[in-house]
Design a protein around this motif. Sequence first.
Motif, short mmCIF file in Angstrom:
data_model
loop_
_atom_site.label_atom_id
_atom_site.label_comp_id
_atom_site.label_asym_id
_atom_site.label_seq_id
_atom_site.Cartn_x
_atom_site.Cartn_y
_atom_site.Cartn_z
N GLU A 59 0.84 -1.21 0.00
CA GLU A 59 0.00 0.00 0.00
C GLU A 59 0.88 1.26 0.00
N GLY A 60 0.54 2.16 -0.92
CA GLY A 60 1.25 3.44 -0.99
C GLY A 60 2.63 3.36 -1.62
N MET A 61 2.94 2.26 -2.30
CA MET A 61 4.32 2.05 -2.75
C MET A 61 4.50 1.88 -4.26
N ILE A 62 3.40 1.70 -5.00
CA ILE A 62 3.55 1.30 -6.41
C ILE A 62 3.21 2.45 -7.36
N CYS A 63 4.05 2.63 -8.36
CA CYS A 63 3.79 3.62 -9.41
C CYS A 63 3.52 2.92 -10.74
N THR A 64 2.45 3.34 -11.37
CA THR A 64 2.15 2.87 -12.73
C THR A 64 1.73 4.08 -13.55
N ARG A 65 1.67 3.90 -14.85
CA ARG A 65 1.08 4.98 -15.61
C ARG A 65 -0.43 4.78 -15.68
N ALA B 277 -7.06 -5.39 -10.27
CA ALA B 277 -6.99 -3.96 -10.61
C ALA B 277 -7.29 -3.11 -9.38
N THR B 278 -8.27 -3.55 -8.58
CA THR B 278 -8.62 -2.81 -7.37
C THR B 278 -7.43 -2.78 -6.40
N GLY B 279 -6.82 -3.94 -6.22
CA GLY B 279 -5.68 -4.02 -5.31
C GLY B 279 -4.51 -3.17 -5.77
N LEU B 280 -4.24 -3.21 -7.06
CA LEU B 280 -3.12 -2.44 -7.59
C LEU B 280 -3.40 -0.94 -7.44
N TRP B 281 -4.63 -0.56 -7.72
CA TRP B 281 -4.99 0.86 -7.57
C TRP B 281 -4.84 1.29 -6.11
N ASN B 282 -5.28 0.43 -5.19
CA ASN B 282 -5.19 0.77 -3.77
C ASN B 282 -3.75 0.88 -3.28
N ASN B 283 -2.83 0.27 -4.00
CA ASN B 283 -1.42 0.30 -3.60
C ASN B 283 -0.64 1.46 -4.22
N PRO C 222 -1.55 8.10 -11.13
CA PRO C 222 -0.70 7.82 -12.30
C PRO C 222 -0.31 9.09 -13.03
N GLU C 223 0.94 9.15 -13.41
CA GLU C 223 1.42 10.30 -14.18
C GLU C 223 2.61 9.87 -15.02
N GLY C 224 2.75 10.50 -16.18
CA GLY C 224 3.94 10.34 -17.00
C GLY C 224 4.02 9.01 -17.74
N GLY C 225 5.16 8.82 -18.39
CA GLY C 225 5.42 7.61 -19.16
C GLY C 225 6.21 6.60 -18.34
N ASP C 226 6.67 5.56 -19.00
CA ASP C 226 7.38 4.50 -18.29
C ASP C 226 8.65 5.01 -17.61
N THR C 227 9.39 5.87 -18.30
CA THR C 227 10.62 6.38 -17.69
C THR C 227 10.31 7.14 -16.41
N ASP C 228 9.16 7.83 -16.37
CA ASP C 228 8.78 8.56 -15.15
C ASP C 228 8.52 7.61 -13.98
N GLN C 229 8.06 6.41 -14.28
CA GLN C 229 7.85 5.44 -13.18
C GLN C 229 9.21 5.03 -12.60
N LEU C 230 10.19 4.85 -13.49
CA LEU C 230 11.54 4.49 -13.02
C LEU C 230 12.17 5.67 -12.27
N GLN D 45 9.97 8.33 -4.51
CA GLN D 45 8.51 8.41 -4.42
C GLN D 45 7.86 7.03 -4.60
N CYS D 46 8.48 6.18 -5.35
CA CYS D 46 7.91 4.86 -5.64
C CYS D 46 8.90 3.79 -5.18
N ALA D 47 8.39 2.79 -4.45
CA ALA D 47 9.24 1.65 -4.11
C ALA D 47 9.21 0.62 -5.23
N ILE D 48 8.11 0.64 -5.98
CA ILE D 48 7.87 -0.36 -7.02
C ILE D 48 7.29 0.37 -8.23
N ALA D 49 7.70 -0.06 -9.41
CA ALA D 49 7.16 0.54 -10.63
C ALA D 49 6.94 -0.54 -11.67
#
Length: 358
Positions: free
Chosen positions: A169-175, A202-208, A213-221, A228-232
């Motif tokens: 929870e609170g750790m994952i970044c996706t676009r 999808a619900t679980g991923l959103w809750n985490n 979501p913002e930016g492209g794939d490089t922004d997740q890295l 800001q993100c522990a996981i991307a």
Amino acid sequence: MRFYLLGGAAIALAAVAFFLIASKPEGANAEINVAAVAEEAVLNLYSARHYDTDQRLYSDFTEATGIQINRLEDSASALMARIQAEGANSPADILMTTDIGRLWAAEEADLFQEVSSNILESRIPAKLRDPDGQWFAFSQRARVIFYDKARVDPADLQTYADLADPRWEGMICTRSSSNIYMLSLMAAQIHHMGEDAARAWATGLWNNRARDPEGGDTDQLRGIASGQCAIAVANTYYFARALRREVRGLANPEDTSRIGVIFPNQQTTGAHVNVSGGGILAHAPHPENARLFLEYLASDSAQAYFSAGNDEYPAVEDAPLAPSVASLGEFEADDLMLIILGQNQRLAQEIYDEVGYR
Ligand SMILES: [Fe+2]
């Protein structure tokens, strides 16, 4: 070694073309010779690939065949709208784009014609092409999990399903869920988990999420590098690129060495793989040139460019990997037919919308 002649119509025009592709098992130096071409020596390419390095693909083809490539680059949706508006008068011979979702959309809109080619059918694995020959993939990219080595034990995160575990929870970044890569990833989950489990995922991923979501794939890295993100979730080539050359916000080795890569589902379905590819358009004015170009893209030398130029995986088995790509390690890829990802696109968007994944 492979050798073929163009069909009878071309011979009747007394402008016979033939192409010789010598595929050497050791890889990168396929030879291509063309005697003459039945069509005007032009190929009109509409491309949604915007990689500078692709220039070598085009210039090598022109050098080998004498066929000039006129290239129009735009977004896939803009190019598809343009092809539809141009209709039977479209000058476009080929549409090249990224993501199976877009190739599928082009097929659904009847933009492509069916192509039969022994070279394409023998070089490109069946799962990476349309069963009717409307489109072919020429490069692959895995959509995988990246993590901050200081914050995540990869033993806890081995599958896509694990991303929905409340421990993150609170750790994952996706676009954003409207992004085609995210839609295709969901399309794969629907196929493997079933619709209800995919909705819960999808619900679980959103809750985490660590942030909206913002930016492209490089922004997740970059999000991992900034803390800001522990996981991307991102495609492999964005990270491989950062290993090979300077990418803003991803210093090498300070940032990249902090980021680990997990190829998910290695004990089950394999990692989700997407592609870039293309097909010959229904109203192509130069269909033979177009077929020669697609066959060239499947040659050893062109396949090597996809990896060396854009850090992708080749579509052709045993084509050479760039060092940056090879450094990510070997992995098992999901072997489902890509067309299934196309068929699940609409449901994927519906599920994201239903669960409020933006
Ligand atoms: Fe991309």
